[in-house]
Design a protein around this motif. Sequence first.
Motif, mmCIF file in Angstrom:
data_model
loop_
_atom_site.group_PDB
_atom_site.id
_atom_site.type_symbol
_atom_site.label_atom_id
_atom_site.label_comp_id
_atom_site.label_asym_id
_atom_site.label_seq_id
_atom_site.Cartn_x
_atom_site.Cartn_y
_atom_site.Cartn_z
ATOM 1 N N TYR A 1 0.834 -1.213 0.000
ATOM 2 C CA TYR A 1 0.000 0.000 0.000
ATOM 3 C C TYR A 1 0.864 1.257 0.000
ATOM 4 C CZ TYR A 1 -3.311 3.536 1.628
ATOM 5 O OH TYR A 1 -4.055 4.677 1.755
ATOM 6 N N SER A 2 1.943 1.261 0.778
ATOM 7 C CA SER A 2 2.820 2.434 0.845
ATOM 8 C C SER A 2 3.483 2.698 -0.494
ATOM 9 C CB SER A 2 3.880 2.227 1.930
ATOM 10 O OG SER A 2 3.279 2.060 3.199
ATOM 11 N N VAL A 3 3.901 1.651 -1.174
ATOM 12 C CA VAL A 3 4.536 1.820 -2.486
ATOM 13 C C VAL A 3 3.551 2.392 -3.495
ATOM 14 C CG1 VAL A 3 5.530 0.567 -4.438
ATOM 15 C CG2 VAL A 3 6.297 0.057 -2.115
ATOM 16 N N ASN A 4 2.305 1.943 -3.448
ATOM 17 C CA ASN A 4 1.308 2.383 -4.432
ATOM 18 C C ASN A 4 0.711 3.743 -4.114
ATOM 19 O OD1 ASN A 4 1.463 0.097 -6.089
ATOM 20 N ND2 ASN A 4 0.077 -1.054 -4.780
ATOM 21 N N ASN A 5 0.572 4.073 -2.826
ATOM 22 C CA ASN A 5 -0.176 5.273 -2.441
ATOM 23 C C ASN A 5 0.657 6.341 -1.738
ATOM 24 O OD1 ASN A 5 -3.196 4.368 -2.926
ATOM 25 N ND2 ASN A 5 -2.185 2.652 -1.917
ATOM 26 N N LYS A 6 1.879 6.020 -1.321
ATOM 27 C CA LYS A 6 2.738 6.996 -0.662
ATOM 28 C C LYS A 6 4.107 7.025 -1.340
ATOM 29 C CE LYS A 6 -0.200 7.825 2.774
ATOM 30 N NZ LYS A 6 -0.774 9.151 3.079
ATOM 31 N N PRO A 7 4.149 7.326 -2.618
ATOM 32 C CA PRO A 7 5.441 7.240 -3.321
ATOM 33 C C PRO A 7 6.477 8.234 -2.808
ATOM 34 C CG PRO A 7 3.797 8.306 -4.697
ATOM 35 C CD PRO A 7 3.075 7.772 -3.498
ATOM 36 N N GLU A 8 6.034 9.371 -2.244
ATOM 37 C CA GLU A 8 6.985 10.364 -1.764
ATOM 38 C C GLU A 8 7.607 9.977 -0.432
ATOM 39 O OE1 GLU A 8 3.110 11.117 0.066
ATOM 40 O OE2 GLU A 8 3.762 10.806 -1.995
ATOM 41 N N SER A 9 7.003 9.044 0.291
ATOM 42 C CA SER A 9 7.538 8.616 1.597
ATOM 43 C C SER A 9 7.175 7.152 1.830
ATOM 44 C CB SER A 9 6.982 9.495 2.714
ATOM 45 O OG SER A 9 5.566 9.463 2.718
ATOM 46 N N ALA A 10 7.461 6.319 0.842
ATOM 47 C CA ALA A 10 7.009 4.924 0.893
ATOM 48 C C ALA A 10 7.658 4.161 2.040
ATOM 49 C CB ALA A 10 7.311 4.235 -0.436
ATOM 50 N N LYS A 11 8.966 4.300 2.207
ATOM 51 C CA LYS A 11 9.660 3.520 3.239
ATOM 52 C C LYS A 11 9.274 3.982 4.634
ATOM 53 C CE LYS A 11 14.167 1.543 4.309
ATOM 54 N NZ LYS A 11 15.598 1.476 3.935
ATOM 55 N N THR A 12 9.164 5.291 4.821
ATOM 56 C CA THR A 12 8.754 5.816 6.124
ATOM 57 C C THR A 12 7.361 5.334 6.487
ATOM 58 O OG1 THR A 12 10.078 7.796 5.686
ATOM 59 C CG2 THR A 12 8.513 7.907 7.504
ATOM 60 N N SER A 13 6.441 5.401 5.534
ATOM 61 C CA SER A 13 5.073 4.941 5.790
ATOM 62 C C SER A 13 5.038 3.448 6.084
ATOM 63 C CB SER A 13 4.184 5.256 4.584
ATOM 64 O OG SER A 13 4.147 6.644 4.328
ATOM 65 N N ALA A 14 5.869 2.682 5.376
ATOM 66 C CA ALA A 14 5.904 1.237 5.601
ATOM 67 C C ALA A 14 6.411 0.912 7.002
ATOM 68 C CB ALA A 14 6.781 0.570 4.549
ATOM 69 N N VAL A 15 7.466 1.594 7.433
ATOM 70 C CA VAL A 15 8.028 1.336 8.765
ATOM 71 C C VAL A 15 7.033 1.717 9.858
ATOM 72 C CG1 VAL A 15 9.852 2.000 10.386
ATOM 73 C CG2 VAL A 15 10.417 1.541 8.002
#
Length: 385
Positions: A152-166
């Motif tokens: 979901y983070s990769v698809n919907n939070k591209p500007e902060s994908a890793k931060t959102s995933a963590v």
Amino acid sequence: MKKQNDFLFDNEDENSTPSDQNGDETTEDNNENGDKDIPINEFFPFHSNMTKEEMEARGFKVKTIRFTPFDLLIMLVCMFLFTLAGCGLSLVSFLALIISAPLYATFSYRISNNFSFFVPLAAIVACGFITKSPIMPLGVLLATGMSYIMLYSVNNKPESAKTSAVVGCCVSMGIYLLAAYFIGDLMNKISEREIMSAINSLFENMEAQALGIYTEMAKSGIDLGLSDAELENAAKLFAQSSRSLLPSVIIICFMIISYISASLLPLFSKLLRAKEMLGNICYEIKLSKIAVVVYLISWFGSLFGTGIFSVAFRNIISILAPALSLCGIKQIGEFLHSKGTPKIISAFVQLISIFAAFVLGDIGLSVLMMFGVFHTLKTSTPNNM
């Protein structure tokens, strides 16, 4: 006689005249492309020869999932790892949890970017048969949640994908612990008294170890300028201070586990030939200016606050410390890169800075965090997490 599926599409009255019904069944209008429409009363969505575009035009959502033998192999490996994650085999289950989440997220991206719950459900059933416990399969749910959050983070939070995933994985771990506690409490397998007893025993041992270290230092000739009673009080204060930071220590452990697992996503995207998954994403930890403001407020609060407020601010600082320190290490690398320093030397200097921060303790960590604050203020955007 009306067909059985007429009620899905025909809003006309049952008492309509035969001529009207015959007219509806035989009417064919040409569309803009000159093609003839299929009569509504003769439309069977799962048995017709309509194309995907024609079915989507009628309101049916069609999604194609492509499987290859390699995908089937990955799916079996994911199911095996999910099952291991829920079997409670200490280190083995821990490693399975870390690996299975990014692996299944990459697999889901390969199959038309579609997250399927079939594999996790099958793993839950298998784990239930193996462990015969309602608590253990929660590990499978945790791995599934972490995998879904990464995709979901990769698809919907591209500007902060890793931060959102963590951050999302940390939250899922907290939910997992609460669910395990409530289920264990309902089954009389976990009690609050046992948990508190274990925590008290841990910090009592920590106090005894600290007192032993102080005593050994005094015997070796290092004059601390403290009496025996003062040494005991110092050891007690150390244990109490460590106990007050227990919430932040747990969250930091969650962050480390989530960071390691999320960091495997680029590796799996290359190994599974899904490089486009992170092709247009800057997959790294980013903080916003809000994090810097919270850190500065917490720093002043811990310095001038008293009681529970001081403890709360200290916990917030401890939670933000790893992320700010990581940004500080990046700032050192970017500064050396701007001066034309080779990458090998830059990496060596960054490694030395990490070692120095641990050796110098609070002073070294504070300096590293200040670099992190500068890096965040310089590079943050309103959309960053």
